[in-house]
Design a protein around this motif. Sequence first.
Motif, short mmCIF file in Angstrom:
data_model
loop_
_atom_site.label_atom_id
_atom_site.label_comp_id
_atom_site.label_asym_id
_atom_site.label_seq_id
_atom_site.Cartn_x
_atom_site.Cartn_y
_atom_site.Cartn_z
N PHE A 610 0.83 -1.20 0.00
CA PHE A 610 0.00 0.00 0.00
C PHE A 610 0.87 1.25 0.00
O PHE A 610 0.61 2.21 -0.70
CB PHE A 610 -0.92 -0.01 1.22
CG PHE A 610 -1.65 1.29 1.42
CD1 PHE A 610 -2.59 1.70 0.50
CD2 PHE A 610 -1.37 2.11 2.50
CE1 PHE A 610 -3.25 2.91 0.66
CE2 PHE A 610 -2.02 3.31 2.67
CZ PHE A 610 -2.97 3.71 1.75
N ASP A 611 1.91 1.22 0.82
CA ASP A 611 2.85 2.33 0.80
C ASP A 611 4.22 1.79 1.19
O ASP A 611 4.33 0.80 1.91
CB ASP A 611 2.40 3.41 1.81
CG ASP A 611 3.13 4.73 1.59
OD1 ASP A 611 3.78 4.89 0.53
OD2 ASP A 611 3.05 5.60 2.47
N VAL A 612 5.23 2.46 0.72
CA VAL A 612 6.60 2.08 1.04
C VAL A 612 6.78 2.13 2.56
O VAL A 612 6.28 3.03 3.22
CB VAL A 612 7.56 3.11 0.40
CG1 VAL A 612 8.99 2.83 0.79
CG2 VAL A 612 7.37 3.13 -1.10
N SER A 613 7.50 1.18 3.10
CA SER A 613 7.92 1.29 4.50
C SER A 613 9.40 1.60 4.50
O SER A 613 10.20 0.83 3.99
CB SER A 613 7.72 -0.04 5.24
OG SER A 613 6.37 -0.29 5.41
N ARG A 614 9.76 2.74 5.04
CA ARG A 614 11.19 3.07 5.12
C ARG A 614 11.72 2.57 6.46
O ARG A 614 11.12 2.82 7.50
CB ARG A 614 11.40 4.56 4.96
CG ARG A 614 10.95 5.06 3.59
CD ARG A 614 11.11 6.55 3.46
NE ARG A 614 12.50 6.96 3.25
CZ ARG A 614 12.89 8.23 3.15
NH1 ARG A 614 12.00 9.20 3.28
NH2 ARG A 614 14.15 8.53 2.95
N GLN A 634 6.61 7.85 6.18
CA GLN A 634 6.74 6.47 5.69
C GLN A 634 7.69 5.65 6.56
O GLN A 634 7.84 4.45 6.36
CB GLN A 634 7.26 6.49 4.25
CG GLN A 634 6.24 7.00 3.26
CD GLN A 634 6.82 7.13 1.88
OE1 GLN A 634 7.96 7.54 1.70
NE2 GLN A 634 6.04 6.81 0.87
N TRP A 635 8.35 6.32 7.50
CA TRP A 635 9.33 5.62 8.32
C TRP A 635 8.69 4.75 9.39
O TRP A 635 7.68 5.11 9.97
CB TRP A 635 10.26 6.62 9.02
CG TRP A 635 11.26 7.27 8.12
CD1 TRP A 635 11.19 8.54 7.61
CD2 TRP A 635 12.50 6.71 7.68
NE1 TRP A 635 12.32 8.80 6.85
CE2 TRP A 635 13.14 7.70 6.87
CE3 TRP A 635 13.13 5.48 7.87
CZ2 TRP A 635 14.37 7.48 6.26
CZ3 TRP A 635 14.37 5.27 7.26
CH2 TRP A 635 14.97 6.26 6.46
N ARG B 168 -0.71 -1.34 6.97
CA ARG B 168 0.38 -0.38 6.84
C ARG B 168 0.19 0.82 7.78
O ARG B 168 1.11 1.27 8.43
CB ARG B 168 0.47 0.08 5.37
CG ARG B 168 1.58 1.08 5.08
CD ARG B 168 2.95 0.46 5.26
NE ARG B 168 4.02 1.45 5.12
CZ ARG B 168 4.43 2.22 6.11
NH1 ARG B 168 3.86 2.14 7.30
NH2 ARG B 168 5.41 3.08 5.93
N TYR B 169 -1.00 1.37 7.81
CA TYR B 169 -1.30 2.48 8.72
C TYR B 169 -2.51 2.10 9.56
O TYR B 169 -3.65 2.47 9.23
CB TYR B 169 -1.56 3.77 7.94
CG TYR B 169 -0.35 4.26 7.18
CD1 TYR B 169 0.73 4.81 7.87
CD2 TYR B 169 -0.26 4.14 5.80
CE1 TYR B 169 1.87 5.24 7.18
CE2 TYR B 169 0.87 4.57 5.11
CZ TYR B 169 1.92 5.12 5.81
OH TYR B 169 3.04 5.55 5.15
N GLU B 323 -7.24 -0.57 1.38
CA GLU B 323 -6.44 -0.75 2.59
C GLU B 323 -7.37 -0.84 3.81
O GLU B 323 -7.21 -1.67 4.68
CB GLU B 323 -5.47 0.43 2.73
CG GLU B 323 -4.75 0.55 4.05
CD GLU B 323 -3.55 -0.37 4.18
OE1 GLU B 323 -3.40 -1.27 3.34
OE2 GLU B 323 -2.77 -0.18 5.14
#
Lengths: 1001, 417, 91
Positions: A610-614, A634-635, B168-169, B323
């Motif tokens: 879904f989104d980059v994980s830094r 994103q961290w 993720r979130y 999501e």
Amino acid sequence: MTKNLRVKTSKLIDETYKISFKFNGSTYYGYKGDTLASALLFNDIHLVGRSFKYHRPRGIMTAGSEEPNAIVQLHNNTSRTEPNVRATEIEIYEGLEASSQNCWPSVNFDIGGINNFLSPVLPAGFYYKTFMWPASFWEKYEYFIRKSAGLGRSPTEPDPDIYEHKYIHCDVLIIGAGIAGIVAAKTAAKNGYKTLLIDEKPYLGGSTIYQNSEHFKINNQISSSWLEKEINEIKKIENLEIKTRTSVAAYHGYNFLLARENLTDHIPLEQRNNKIRHRLLKIRAKKVITATGSLERPLIFNNNDRPGILLSSAIEKYANFYGVACGEKNVLFTNNDSAYETALSLYQKGINVEAIIDNREETDSKLIKETEKNNIKVYKGYTVVDTYGYKRINKVSIMQLSKDGQKVIGSKISILCDCLGISGGWTPAVHLFTQSGGKLKFRDEDQVFIPKEYSSDQISIGSCNGDFTLDEILSTVPKAIKKFLNLKKIDYEDFEIKSSFNKSKRNIWLLPSDKILGKTKPFVDYQNDATAKDIKLALREGFRSIEHVKRYTTTGMGTDQGKLGNMHALGIISETTGSKMGELGTTTFRPPYTPLTFGTIVGRSVGEYFDVSRKTAIHEWHVENKAEFENVGQWKRAWYYPKNGENMHDAVQRESKAARDSAGILDASTLGKIDIQGTDASEFLNRVYTNAWSKLAIGKCRYGLMLNEDGMVYDDGVTTRLGENHYIMTTTTGGAATVLGKLEDYLQTEWPELDVYLTSVTDHYATVSVCGPNSKKIVSQIIPDLDFSDKNFPHMSFKNAKIGNINCRVMRISFTGEHSYEINIQANYGKSVWEKCMEAGKEFNITPYGTETMHLLRAEKGFIIVGQDTDATMTPIDLQMDWIVSKKKYDFIGKRSLYRSDTIREDRKQLVGLLTENPNEVLEEGAQIVSDIKKTPIEMLGHVTSSYYSPNLKKSIALGVVKGGKNMMGQKLVIPMENKQINVTVADPVFLDKENKRLNA
Amino acid sequence: MKNKYSLFSLVKNAFSYHENWEKAWKDPEPKKEYDAIIIGGGGHGLATAYYLAKKHDMKNIAVVEKGWIGGGNTGRNTTIIRSNYLWDASAGLYDHALKIWEGLSQELNYNVMFSQRGVMNLAHNLQDVRDLKRRTHANRLNGIDAVYLNTEQVKKFCPIINTSPDIRYPVLGGTLQRRAGTARHDAVAWGYARGADEMGVDIIQNCEVKGIKRNGESVEGIETTKGFIKTKKIGVVAAGHSSVIANMAGLRLPLESKPLQALVSEPVKPIIDTVVMSNAVHAYVSQSDKGELVIGAGTDDYVSYSQKGSHDIVEGTLNAILELYPIFSRMRMLRQWGGIVDICPDASPIVSKTSIKGLYFNCGWGTGGFKATPGSGDLFAHTIANDEPHKLNAAFNINRFVSGDLVDEHGAAAVAH
Amino acid sequence: MFVINCPYCGEREQSEFKAGGEAHIIRPKQPTELSDDQWAEYLFMRKNIKGVQFERWIHTHGCRKWFNVVRDTSNDVIKAVYKMGEKPPTK
């Protein structure tokens, strides 16, 4: 099976390959190549679903993606269930399970059918006029309205299928592989263009491919045979890519198109695992040729919606392509020659045609003559006035039309039938063309909208351009392509065409009945149950714009987006209001052309993608040591490190105490790092920070505050002067990218004369921060060669050093108020340096701490966190950080805004410390602050921005912003919570070590 | 007096096959002069005219509309109505509107289907939690019914949200305003139009404004495609095109007009019975009475009047939807469309007089103007009638961009450590 | 979605770029000498043109260079691109 409806078929269906499927719980068979619709028709099933509003029985009406009625739920109660699937589009596969929607208990007996009897009080927009009493009852009415609305059921489990995206760049994209598209594709590809040909069907050739009539010939061959050869030829061309089962969903500006390639919807479920279901093609084409064909129009007359009523062309396709007879007693009703093609096809297959009702009085074409020769009765100048049969049509009654077509005359004739084919002529499929921004014009002679102006490098060819007949297509298409592709010569210059189609048509948008309109049900939008009456009602009530009528009656707002009925709606408006069709305009055709699955649009961006994980270079260590993580931008940042089942509070208390008592270690790698070089670097910093930078000595660090041009605090961080013309700036974790962007913006656009270069080096370095009274002892063990004396290496300075052979930068800076060092080292050594520190710190109980402890420690010192203690309405003055705003500097970003009438107000919200009366009571971050709770309306002075229990001070501390707080030191205020009031005192925001003794401890 | 709408009138009209319903509004040609002209026949403009006539006794007024009434953002938005705003000024404005919404169907005798199914705002990181708690506390003290929910309570209120801590979130909490909800957007425009028309307001469609005539520092009238119309008071409520009209009067506004997109799914049986908004992963969703999932996307970052936005925005929105609601993966997008929103630098509107006498602007509602429709109309009417703002819209003046006294509803700046 | 012809990299997808608003708004050289009104004019007031607009874009996922674009905001057709500091095209 009682009837044999499978007639001698074309080679397009494989009768040796039997497939079983279930519909509403019963098992049926069809053949490979069948759609669910053709297989149901083969099994003599017409009743497929119920309509949206009146729950009327509805059947299969078309053979394509324009289907309004035959929509089903697939694989109910499984994770692969899908609502609103068109039976005409889904290819059958072994194990397919479909069921009717919007009916209860069953499609045969649907309680909702009562709405049909209530229909007199449910005209268009009835809900705007009622359900208003009593006022509080709307939600109760709404509950029932919602329950009866909707069609299928949403899935309730996550989707097991996978989707992906693919970018395609091509010279020429051709949409539609009918005869026009095939001719275009061959021409483009043979002339060296990288060509992509797309069609929504599983086969190529459009409707010509099942055209087996002697009446339509190309160079003396039956048109389908001619086309088959062409198709075989193009399949061999190398620079031509062909994609079937692929439908273009959207045509955006700059020839950007989205298409869905369907890869597994036609194979059995058990074979789908781990396969891509749909691929979303993102196509950027230099040139686009739209050859999307046309859609047959229905006719609008009383009760034109019963199961067994199909488009005439659909009946033809079911017979010719699928080898299925839609009925045994067929009647056709038409205003043009198309129905005669159908009649002759059926005749050829031995399917009975009872009669043709043609609303044209004087018609004469080869097709008609041929039909009459075959003893098919043709009623000329007649119209259907009613149909009978609840779940399947069983009879039509017809009457003669008056000269002007507005009335019926004479006596009623009844014709028994089990299938009625209707043809109202053809509508060019201009949807994609208009999506692209193209403008339409109206052609009066056959009442169609055709392309007029293109908005990008594209053309429309064939019947989507209004050229319907074979001879028209083959005379216009090659010429158009030749011009569009700028070719000297083209293969298709000379044709010998035989086309018996006569173009005459008698267009009557709303056919008259012997009953008054109010007593009839002439459906315009089948799915949404909008009738011609509804349209007239809307007009009567003052809704004149087509968009108003559409919204008031919901015409064209179903899942078929009104592909069949929109033209009739326009026609009826035009006739009723006396305005010209061309002037009314059309409603906007909104993307997608056919509905597009969310999963397809999303592709792979699901779950962990879904989104980059830094993650920092030290991340694995944090994981191994059971850290809890916090998302910061994103961290992934270590939040705290619970030990032996500690909760967060206990862990943070322990970590905070250890950091102040002995040593703590923090992974600070996520802070943004910008490398700044150039002869004007100092001047640049002068302009972007509020404080002065020119005099910062090499090797020294300085804290800087950056404002927006509107004077509000934007970011902060420590910047170090590495050399004469070289700095390294740190930013907040979340602000790194935007700060760099902003600096580049000023540098490139406002101050191009400055010699400055910016490079993001956030990911290049890992940052290990060791703090506490024993930090020096620990760090000096790792870097034995460096002189750590306060004299050589004081607070706010930096040293280049080596750990083994590896260069690193060590800054003596502190965000905790403790003596502390930050080691910046090439990222791939980060974990090893961290582990060295842990090893060296063992004897000092070095304690890893996370962001939560960091927040607590800095709050004890009154250090702000941008974004937590500020909210884009705080100036540095508001933060009581006047000391950092240079009075001497002529200008810096945001300076002017600090002197506006509102920003100089003394009673702005200002950052203060807050102490609770009860030292054990920890305030809630975000809680509001007031002075007088009895005042109404209550005046909120500000809010708590940061709040912790400090283990070092053994009391609760908080930071907050308070109106005029600067001058309220020692004053008592109240935090009104839901269930209690908390008394607080305004205090200095620096709670610990105001003299900064610990920095040098 | 117009025919009253009721179940009784529906039944009565059924006997005459609904052939005797009268026009909801007339379609008049413009008169030579009006006491006030509203430019823009959207919800806000029609509401302004309605309240001018109803509360300020100004009957000789006209609403001029370039296209068809309700055809701009009124008919293109995702219809979310709530008042749980942070700042006092905003809370005052939006709650004023919400209170009118609560009786609007009855007041207009037109069912605008205001459905108080609640609006949830989700928190996905620790700063979101702080911000939402801050907002909830402020709401409570301002008399607005917002409560903070923890993750379990979020799940309980809307079970289909994926509240797993492994996404993720993850959802860390949320707020709920129960009085908030949705309404039927078209009905709002039509209901106000019918009400205004009944009091004598001329609603003039297909009439484009081409110029604003000024005499020194006052307005004298408007040039339109239907000729010159004289007036001393002009209220501009032309969302999206506010700057275009302002330019005609020689004014500049702190606005940028940007594309905003929305989409609906195919209709399905009830699956989500509240409104859920998430700023952090940018997705908001509700289900219409018809059964469609109504999903709002974000704005593009460039100025455009094309009513088209970029596909990336739609894709990003659906990423966020899946999501939070993985069960919607097999649902299908039925329609997508774009509108033009004019956005102020502080994300708050302008409801204000201007430096030109008789010229008033109501603009800058950005992505959230629909919810304010009744309140905006009421307060703008007050401002036009009295040449002074009402206390509830005083803060939303144009001068705030000079003084710096912004009403910054962007919320917190970027989360930073 | 547009295709933007970056003056440094050539034609690229719009998704590689970010828009930066109206072009040729020059930051005042002496902000302190401006009145609040004049400062607000610079800070907030925009032409917000419907029609041909001169605007700034940056190739964020490319060369990271800012440049100017001439675009018709009524239909999003890009008429020209030119580098920062270059004279805007007159036609």
